[in-house]
Design an enzyme around this catalytic site. Structure first.
Site, PDB file in Angstrom:
ATOM      1  N   ARG A  26       1.045  -1.164  -0.079  1.00  0.00           N
ATOM      2  CA  ARG A  26      -0.002   0.133  -0.020  1.00  0.00           C
ATOM      3  C   ARG A  26       0.761   0.872  -0.162  1.00  0.00           C
ATOM      4  NH1 ARG A  26      -5.315  -1.428   1.143  1.00  0.00           N
ATOM      5  NH2 ARG A  26      -5.544  -3.520   2.132  1.00  0.00           N
TER       6      ARG A  26
ATOM      7  N   GLU B  68       8.663  10.170  -7.974  1.00  0.00           N
ATOM      8  CA  GLU B  68       9.939  11.160  -6.336  1.00  0.00           C
ATOM      9  C   GLU B  68      10.648  10.145  -6.562  1.00  0.00           C
ATOM     10  OE1 GLU B  68       6.923  12.381  -3.627  1.00  0.00           O
ATOM     11  OE2 GLU B  68       6.582  14.473  -4.864  1.00  0.00           O
TER      12      GLU B  68
ATOM     13  N   HIS C  50       8.064   2.104 -10.554  1.00  0.00           N
ATOM     14  CA  HIS C  50       6.663   1.333  -9.963  1.00  0.00           C
ATOM     15  C   HIS C  50       5.162   1.479 -10.215  1.00  0.00           C
ATOM     16  CE1 HIS C  50       7.826   5.339  -8.103  1.00  0.00           C
ATOM     17  NE2 HIS C  50       6.740   5.599  -7.721  1.00  0.00           N
TER      18      HIS C  50
ATOM     19  N   HIS D 182       1.201   3.218 -10.070  1.00  0.00           N
ATOM     20  CA  HIS D 182       0.078   3.510  -9.195  1.00  0.00           C
ATOM     21  C   HIS D 182      -0.910   2.123  -9.485  1.00  0.00           C
ATOM     22  CE1 HIS D 182       2.386   6.412  -7.089  1.00  0.00           C
ATOM     23  NE2 HIS D 182       2.982   6.560  -7.812  1.00  0.00           N
TER      24      HIS D 182
HETATM   25  P1  5GP Z   1       6.263   8.515  -6.951  1.00  0.00           P
HETATM   26  O1  5GP Z   1       6.056  10.008  -7.411  1.00  0.00           O
HETATM   27  O2  5GP Z   1       7.904   7.849  -7.658  1.00  0.00           O
HETATM   28  O3  5GP Z   1       5.465   8.514  -8.148  1.00  0.00           O
HETATM   29  O4  5GP Z   1       5.607   7.766  -5.979  1.00  0.00           O
HETATM   30  C1  5GP Z   1       6.015   7.803  -5.068  1.00  0.00           C
HETATM   31  C2  5GP Z   1       5.046   7.091  -4.242  1.00  0.00           C
HETATM   32  O5  5GP Z   1       5.509   6.506  -2.789  1.00  0.00           O
HETATM   33  C3  5GP Z   1       4.122   8.248  -3.449  1.00  0.00           C
HETATM   34  O6  5GP Z   1       3.152   8.090  -3.969  1.00  0.00           O
HETATM   35  C4  5GP Z   1       4.781   8.030  -2.334  1.00  0.00           C
HETATM   36  O7  5GP Z   1       3.473   8.499  -1.194  1.00  0.00           O
HETATM   37  C5  5GP Z   1       4.962   6.702  -1.669  1.00  0.00           C
HETATM   38  N1  5GP Z   1       5.964   6.259  -0.623  1.00  0.00           N
HETATM   39  C6  5GP Z   1       6.995   7.168  -0.468  1.00  0.00           C
HETATM   40  N2  5GP Z   1       7.469   6.445   0.788  1.00  0.00           N
HETATM   41  C7  5GP Z   1       7.367   5.337   1.115  1.00  0.00           C
HETATM   42  C8  5GP Z   1       7.353   4.050   2.270  1.00  0.00           C
HETATM   43  O8  5GP Z   1       7.966   4.600   2.513  1.00  0.00           O
HETATM   44  N3  5GP Z   1       6.523   3.614   1.867  1.00  0.00           N
HETATM   45  C9  5GP Z   1       5.441   3.830   1.466  1.00  0.00           C
HETATM   46  N4  5GP Z   1       4.763   2.686   1.499  1.00  0.00           N
HETATM   47  N5  5GP Z   1       4.827   3.910   0.419  1.00  0.00           N
HETATM   48  C10 5GP Z   1       6.177   5.383   0.307  1.00  0.00           C
END
Ligand code: 5GP
Ligand code: ZN
Length: 110
Positions: free
Chosen positions: A30, A96, A101, A103
């Site tokens: 999650r 970020e 990954h 979503h």
């Molecule tokens: P991005 O913006 O890189 O596509 O998505 C990274 C996602 O990782 C964000 O939605 C953020 O909330 C999630 N995230 C960041 N750190 C952690 C963590 O330590 N554990 C989990 N489960 N999600 C994380």
């Protein structure tokens, strides 16, 4: 790569993150900051920075991600109501964490 990568650590079982699914290639957990009732992250175990860095060799990993999404949608009860699958790519695309990954976002009232 891996030492400084949060998702390498999570996928390698080095944190207390609960996996909803684990296969040879992929883990699912999650999102810590969900933007919808169902917000999962589907993450290859192999470190790949972003969609830009995919190679032909990664084809099995990509299929594994999509099949994991199909199965998780059923498990989370959103297969019929629908969901979004999103890859954010590089900073301008909202990425970020620089470990590939996908979503899975859904579970809204329909
Ligand atoms: P991005 O913006 O890189 O596509 O998505 C990274 C996602 O990782 C964000 O939605 C953020 O909330 C999630 N995230 C960041 N750190 C952690 C963590 O330590 N554990 C989990 N489960 N999600 C994380
Ligand atoms: Zn990584």
């Amino acid at each position: 790569m891996g030492d400084d990568c949060l998702f390498c650590k999570i996928a390698g079982g080095e944190t207390d993150t609960d996996f909803l699914m684990e296969t040879d290639d992929v883990v699912v957990f999650r999102d810590i900051n969900p933007i919808a009732p169902v917000h999962l992250l589907l993450v290859p175990k192999r470190h790949i920075r972003s969609v830009n860095d995919l190679t032909e060799e990664d084809s099995p990993v990509l299929s594994a991600l999509l099949f994991a999404a199909r199965d998780m949608a059923v498990q989370m009860g959103v297969d019929a109501t629908g969901y979004k699958l999103i890859f954010n790519v590089e900073k301008g695309g909202g990425q970020e964490i620089f470990h590939l990954h996908m979503h899975m976002i859904g579970g809204w009232e329909s």
